[in-house]
Design a protein around this motif. Structure first.
Motif, short mmCIF file in Angstrom:
data_model
loop_
_atom_site.label_atom_id
_atom_site.label_comp_id
_atom_site.label_asym_id
_atom_site.label_seq_id
_atom_site.Cartn_x
_atom_site.Cartn_y
_atom_site.Cartn_z
N LEU A 93 0.83 -1.21 0.00
CA LEU A 93 0.00 0.00 0.00
C LEU A 93 0.86 1.25 0.00
O LEU A 93 0.53 2.26 -0.64
CB LEU A 93 -0.93 0.00 1.21
CG LEU A 93 -2.02 -1.09 1.21
CD1 LEU A 93 -2.80 -1.06 2.53
CD2 LEU A 93 -2.97 -0.88 0.03
N TYR A 94 1.98 1.17 0.72
CA TYR A 94 2.89 2.32 0.74
C TYR A 94 3.51 2.56 -0.64
O TYR A 94 3.57 3.69 -1.12
CB TYR A 94 3.99 2.07 1.78
CG TYR A 94 5.14 3.06 1.69
CD1 TYR A 94 4.96 4.42 1.98
CD2 TYR A 94 6.42 2.63 1.31
CE1 TYR A 94 6.02 5.31 1.88
CE2 TYR A 94 7.47 3.50 1.22
CZ TYR A 94 7.27 4.85 1.50
OH TYR A 94 8.31 5.73 1.41
N MET A 95 3.92 1.47 -1.30
CA MET A 95 4.50 1.61 -2.63
C MET A 95 3.46 2.09 -3.65
O MET A 95 3.79 2.76 -4.63
CB MET A 95 5.09 0.26 -3.10
CG MET A 95 6.28 -0.20 -2.28
SD MET A 95 7.66 0.97 -2.30
CE MET A 95 8.14 0.90 -4.02
N ALA A 96 2.17 1.76 -3.39
CA ALA A 96 1.10 2.23 -4.29
C ALA A 96 0.64 3.64 -3.92
O ALA A 96 -0.31 4.16 -4.52
CB ALA A 96 -0.07 1.26 -4.23
N ASP A 97 1.26 4.22 -2.92
CA ASP A 97 0.96 5.59 -2.47
C ASP A 97 -0.46 5.69 -1.91
O ASP A 97 -1.09 6.75 -1.97
CB ASP A 97 1.12 6.58 -3.63
CG ASP A 97 1.78 7.87 -3.16
OD1 ASP A 97 2.23 7.90 -2.00
OD2 ASP A 97 1.82 8.82 -3.95
N VAL A 98 -0.93 4.58 -1.31
CA VAL A 98 -2.26 4.60 -0.70
C VAL A 98 -2.17 5.03 0.76
O VAL A 98 -3.02 5.76 1.26
CB VAL A 98 -2.91 3.20 -0.80
CG1 VAL A 98 -4.25 3.16 -0.06
CG2 VAL A 98 -3.09 2.80 -2.24
N VAL A 99 -1.13 4.59 1.48
CA VAL A 99 -0.90 5.00 2.87
C VAL A 99 0.52 5.51 2.99
O VAL A 99 1.37 5.25 2.11
CB VAL A 99 -1.13 3.83 3.84
CG1 VAL A 99 -2.58 3.32 3.76
CG2 VAL A 99 -0.16 2.69 3.57
N ASN A 100 0.77 6.20 4.08
CA ASN A 100 2.15 6.66 4.28
C ASN A 100 2.97 5.56 4.96
O ASN A 100 2.45 4.54 5.38
CB ASN A 100 2.18 7.97 5.07
CG ASN A 100 1.58 7.82 6.48
OD1 ASN A 100 1.76 6.80 7.13
ND2 ASN A 100 0.85 8.84 6.93
#
Length: 593
Positions: A225-232
């Protein structure tokens, strides 16, 4: 089948196969080298001058990989053929009596002060164990050694005879077992394997495996999710922190599991080939079916369970790959598979000892079966219900070439439980004792015997043949002998009849004490229901038979002197020997007497 012809034909076939695979090995190796050189040359034009497309590299790479796979198979077949060659060479060596000093001597299985093992050459160079043992595992060797040192029950001997008869002509099976190489014998420690399987469990709190899986999944999900820029990255770092704390808490137990399983698991994998070979067979005899059944746990074959452990250990090893190590650390790879290995051990580890015992029993039976195949004239003994009985016709020494020994008839028991054998030096007295002893040992181990016919009751051998002094223990030869006689005396009168074999009884003392002591000992043994033979040079001891009446008989070996040379015919005859060859022997070596 003629053993010599069968082994020779198979040896020629396996030797030809080995040469063929050796030629293929060299040829494919040269082709691989040529393909590799071609790939380097193509790479020069692809990456150096950019004259051709990179797709040109696909063909040599694919060919090289295919050749590598084929090459590995050829190497495996070559090694298997080489082991088969060694297997049949060993068989021919045994048939030609060139086996001494080339096999397993069994020295590690010697029991100090055993009541007959050293006297009868059960272990050591040129021993019965070295002749018989074809086992590929230490479990097989240990079982064979145990059978040769302790007699079995009548029921167990009959079961072994049936199993040996079924295995006798299964040369392919014995060859397959031999194909698993000496590495199994040298590297697999059965005791360490069994101890590992039976160790106390490494316990984790309830739900630990599920918790580890959840935490590892959280790390993967938050990173994605972080790599997909969904969460920090805070969520990802929090998951890493929780995982690190959990890993730190579990580390001592995980480390212990991995260290404990390292060698036993790999040893068990080496043993899997032998296990698979046994599992692939269909047997008729009750004992062999029972052995095969022991290689199952909850209806699942041992080989399948071992393969599962092999897979777990292989996955556990993946964490050491430098490219995969970061991913393995992130998902607690080592922890998860260590717990899986421990779970395997809790489920199947308790069966390892039973598997090893089954493999050992099967290999011991195969050793006897090979001996039976190689000596088709050796029959199984007849087990008698009579008490204290040994009746042999055409008895010979099992360690001597079949065309070199002289057979004799020996009967002990009934009205005459004792034979007193007199005779000259080198006339065959000690050889006769060992012939009786070794054939009794073979009979009650379940093996064929070296005789035309042998009928015997349940017997326990006690021997005093090769007694030596010990400077280390401070014992004279005479003291060592009377201690052995004490052992033999303790066996007399027990449920299993004693057959005692005593060479030159009480030779370490004076004639007066010797006669009194020998007569008292022999009378006590006979009174307690024992049967046996004693040999002597001292003709005065031959008169012991007079005091025992019909319960004892004198027999002797004789010799003749022709042209100044001693000649022996090694035939056992009634009565007491009438002369001695001691003076002639001394003169023959140049002593002036």
């Amino acid at each position: 089948m003629n053993p010599a012809a069968e082994y020779s034909n198979r040896l020629k076939s396996r030797t030809a196969a080995h040469h063929r695979y050796e030629r293929l090995h060299r040829r494919i190796g040269n082709i691989r080298l040529a393909v590799g050189i071609a790939a380097v040359a193509i790479g020069f034009f692809v990456f150096g001058t950019a004259a051709i497309s990179p797709w040109w590299l696909v063909a040599p790479v694919v060919v090289f990989i295919a050749l590598a796979v084929v090459h590995a198979r050829i190497i495996a077949r070559r090694e298997r053929a080489a082991r088969a060659v060694r297997f049949f060479e060993r068989g021919i060596e045994r048939l030609e009596y060139r086996w001494m000093g080339r096999g397993e001597t069994g020295e590690r299985y010697r029991v100090p002060n055993h009541v007959y093992a050293d006297d009868l050459d059960v272990f050591g160079h040129g021993s019965l164990f070295e002749l018989l043992c074809t086992a590929r595992t230490q479990a097989g060797e240990a079982t064979l050694a145990q059978w040769l040192q302790a007699p079995a029950s009548s029921e167990e001997v009959i079961a072994r005879q049936q199993a040996i008869a079924e295995l006798r002509d299964k040369i392919d099976l014995r060859e397959d077992l031999a194909a698993f190489a000496d590495v199994v014998r040298s590297e697999v420690n059965p005791d360490a394997l069994a101890v590992w399987g039976e160790k106390p469990p490494v316990l984790f709190p309830r739900g630990t495996r599920l918790l580890v899986s959840i935490v590892a999944s959280c790390v993967v999900v938050t990173f994605s999710l972080y790599m997909a820029d969904v969460v920090n990255r805070v969520f990802f770092l929090a998951a890493i922190l929780v995982e690190s704390c959990l890993g730190f808490a579990l580390r001592p137990k995980v480390k212990r599991i991995i260290e404990d399983a390292e060698h036993p698991a790999r040893d068990l994998d080496l043993l899997s080939g032998v296990v698979s070979c046994i599992e692939a067979q269909t047997f008729e005899s009750e004992l062999l079916r029972r052995v095969r059944l022991q290689l199952e746990t909850k209806g699942e074959p041992a080989s399948r369970q071992i393969r599962r452990l092999h897979t777990l250990i292989s996955r556990l090893d993946d964490r050491g790959n430098q490219f995969f190590a970061p991913i393995a650390a992130a998902v607690m790879w080592g922890t998860q598979f260590a717990m899986a290995v421990e779970n395997w051990r809790l489920r199947s580890g308790g069966s390892i000892r039973r598997w090893l015992l089954a493999v050992g029993e099967f290999e011991a039976l195969c050793s006897f079966a090979a001996h039976s195949f190689e000596h088709p004239a050796d029959p199984f003994p007849i087990l008698s219900d009579r008490r204290a009985w040994f009746d042999a016709q055409g008895l010979g020494h099992p360690l001597m070439p079949e065309n070199a020994f002289v057979s004799n008839d020996v009967r002990l028991g009934g009205e005459c439980p004792l034979l007193i054998i007199s005779g000259s030096n080198m006339s065959g007295k000690s050889t006769l004792l060992r012939s009786v002893g070794l054939n009794t040992v073979l009979a009650w181990a379940g093996a064929p015997v070296r005789a035309t016919r042998l009928e015997l009751s349940p017997l326990q051998v006690g021997a005093s043949i090769r007694i030596v002094d010990s400077l280390l223990d401070g014992k004279s030869r005479f003291y060592a002998e009377i201690m052995r006689l004490r052992q033999i005396m303790d066996l007399a009168g027990q449920e299993r009849t004693l057959v005692f074999l005593v060479d030159e009884i009480l030779s370490g003392t004076n004639s007066h004490d010797r006669r009194i002591g020998a007569e008292a000992l022999v009378r006590t043994l006979v009174d307690r229901g024992a049967i046996g033979l004693i040999t002597t040079h001292d003709l005065a001891l031959a008169h012991i038979a007079d005091g025992l009446g019909s319960r004892a008989a004198n027999m002797h070996f004789s010799d003749t002197i022709l042209d100044g040379k001693l000649n022996f015919d090694y035939h056992l005859r009634p009565g007491v020997v009438e002369h001695s060859n001691a003076l002639e022997l001394m003169r023959s070596v140049g002593l002036d007497v």
